[in-house]
Design a protein around this motif. Structure first.
Motif, PDB file in Angstrom:
ATOM      1  N   ILE A  83      -2.870 -16.307   7.617  1.00 31.11           N
ATOM      2  CA  ILE A  83      -3.585 -15.194   6.990  1.00 31.11           C
ATOM      3  C   ILE A  83      -2.538 -14.128   6.651  1.00 31.11           C
ATOM      4  N   HIS A  84      -2.518 -13.708   5.374  1.00 30.62           N
ATOM      5  CA  HIS A  84      -1.530 -12.733   4.899  1.00 30.62           C
ATOM      6  C   HIS A  84      -2.176 -11.343   4.868  1.00 30.62           C
ATOM      7  N   LEU A  85      -1.544 -10.382   5.544  1.00 32.65           N
ATOM      8  CA  LEU A  85      -2.095  -9.027   5.657  1.00 32.65           C
ATOM      9  C   LEU A  85      -1.164  -8.025   4.969  1.00 32.65           C
ATOM     10  N   ASP A  86      -1.671  -7.333   3.962  1.00 32.59           N
ATOM     11  CA  ASP A  86      -0.882  -6.418   3.132  1.00 32.59           C
ATOM     12  C   ASP A  86      -1.098  -4.969   3.535  1.00 32.59           C
ATOM     13  N   ILE A  87      -0.075  -4.381   4.137  1.00 36.84           N
ATOM     14  CA  ILE A  87      -0.173  -2.976   4.550  1.00 36.84           C
ATOM     15  C   ILE A  87       0.601  -2.103   3.555  1.00 36.84           C
ATOM     16  N   VAL A 143       2.327 -10.659   8.332  1.00 36.30           N
ATOM     17  CA  VAL A 143       2.098  -9.236   8.034  1.00 36.30           C
ATOM     18  C   VAL A 143       3.164  -8.728   7.067  1.00 36.30           C
ATOM     19  N   HIS A 144       2.720  -8.281   5.900  1.00 35.50           N
ATOM     20  CA  HIS A 144       3.596  -7.837   4.805  1.00 35.50           C
ATOM     21  C   HIS A 144       3.523  -6.317   4.717  1.00 35.50           C
ATOM     22  N   LEU A 145       4.610  -5.658   5.116  1.00 33.92           N
ATOM     23  CA  LEU A 145       4.624  -4.192   5.155  1.00 33.92           C
ATOM     24  C   LEU A 145       5.227  -3.600   3.882  1.00 33.92           C
ATOM     25  N   MET A 146       4.374  -3.037   3.044  1.00 35.88           N
ATOM     26  CA  MET A 146       4.854  -2.358   1.834  1.00 35.88           C
ATOM     27  C   MET A 146       4.875  -0.869   2.140  1.00 35.88           C
ATOM     28  N   ILE A 147       5.748  -0.504   3.092  1.00 31.58           N
ATOM     29  CA  ILE A 147       5.812   0.877   3.572  1.00 31.58           C
ATOM     30  C   ILE A 147       7.270   1.270   3.787  1.00 31.58           C
ATOM     31  N   VAL A 154       6.156 -17.089  -1.736  1.00 30.37           N
ATOM     32  CA  VAL A 154       5.956 -16.325  -2.968  1.00 30.37           C
ATOM     33  C   VAL A 154       4.600 -15.626  -2.888  1.00 30.37           C
ATOM     34  N   ASP A 155       4.564 -14.383  -3.347  1.00 26.42           N
ATOM     35  CA  ASP A 155       3.377 -13.531  -3.238  1.00 26.42           C
ATOM     36  C   ASP A 155       3.175 -12.761  -4.541  1.00 26.42           C
ATOM     37  N   GLY A 156       1.984 -12.933  -5.141  1.00 26.67           N
ATOM     38  CA  GLY A 156       1.653 -12.184  -6.352  1.00 26.67           C
ATOM     39  C   GLY A 156       1.530 -13.096  -7.554  1.00 26.67           C
TER      40      GLY A 156
END
Ligand code: DX5
Ligand code: ZN
Length: 216
Positions: free
Chosen positions: A32-36, A65-69, A174-176
């Motif tokens: 499960i991919h989680l986008d923060i 867990v993918h942190l876009m922060i 790959v994501d997006g």
């Protein structure tokens, strides 16, 4: 080899996350991919740890867990508390990337580094040996449902070559903009893991969409 499929709940119905998680649990989804998001590094805000604390209890599947922060290293304990398998930080947000990668590993998680569409693969040469995974963005991060950037396929091929040359066993994610069509080409180019948001959650039958991606 079949790809690992990691649905991103960014495109799920946030009004009924328990049902969405139940569907994912019954599906062929591997992770499960989680986008923060923080509204600073990317022009959007998604969800944070109070929400994810509950979401993480609804599944036994590994959490990616993918942190876009900015300053993602500040949140290593919070990501760990979710029981995350992988903690993904952006190359563009870490001045001391090598240190952050070690901190993630020391916390007992698998470190992954994400690169934006304009960040060259070659910049990872001195860090790939330390990584569990590299995430190549197929869109500019911040929103689900965007159009796939074609150059991503070349970047995956180039990354596969870099990993071969350096003897790194890092996985390629790959994501997006991933769907059946782009997914097939990405796997052919060397991708191991496909993150999929819109192509799963906007499908009439999301479970079938996940199955189809798994069996590209
Ligand atoms: C984008 C996020 C993605 C997103 C992918 O910033 O990192 O994980 O949910 O969504 P799709 O598959 O719709 O492009
Ligand atoms: Zn993501």
């Amino acid at each position: 080899m079949k790809p690992i499929i990691a649905p991103s709940i960014l495109s799920a119905n946030f009004g009924n996350l328990a049902a969405e998680m139940d569907m994912l649990n019954r599906s062929d989804a591997d992770w499960i991919h989680l986008d923060i998001m923080d509204g600073v590094f990317v022009p959007n805000i998604s969800f944070g740890f109070p929400v994810l604390k509950h979401v993480s209890r609804l599944t036994h599947k590994p959490l990616d867990v993918h942190l876009m922060i900015v300053q993602p290293e500040k949140f290593i304990p919070e990501v760990k508390a979710l029981g995350a398998h992988v903690m993904n930080v952006h190359y563009e947000t870490c001045t001391h990337l090598h240190r952050v990668v070690q901190q993630i590993r020391d916390a007992g998680m698998q470190p992954a580094v994400t690169i934006n569409p304009a960040t060259p693969v070659s910049l990872l040469k001195d860090i790939v040996g330390e990584l569990y995974m590299v995430l190549v963005m197929g869109v500019n991060p911040g929103f689900g449902g965007q159009k796939f950037i074609e150059h991503t396929v070349d970047k995956v091929r180039e990354l596969r070559e870099l990993l071969n040359q350096t003897g790194s066993e890092a996985l390629i994610e790959v994501d997006g903009g991933v769907n059946l069509e782009t997914g097939a080409r990405l796997v052919e180019a060397g991708a191991d893991i496909l993150v999929v948001g819109n192509a799963v959650f906007s499908a009439t039958d999301p479970m079938k969409a996940i199955w189809a991606l798994k069996n590209l």
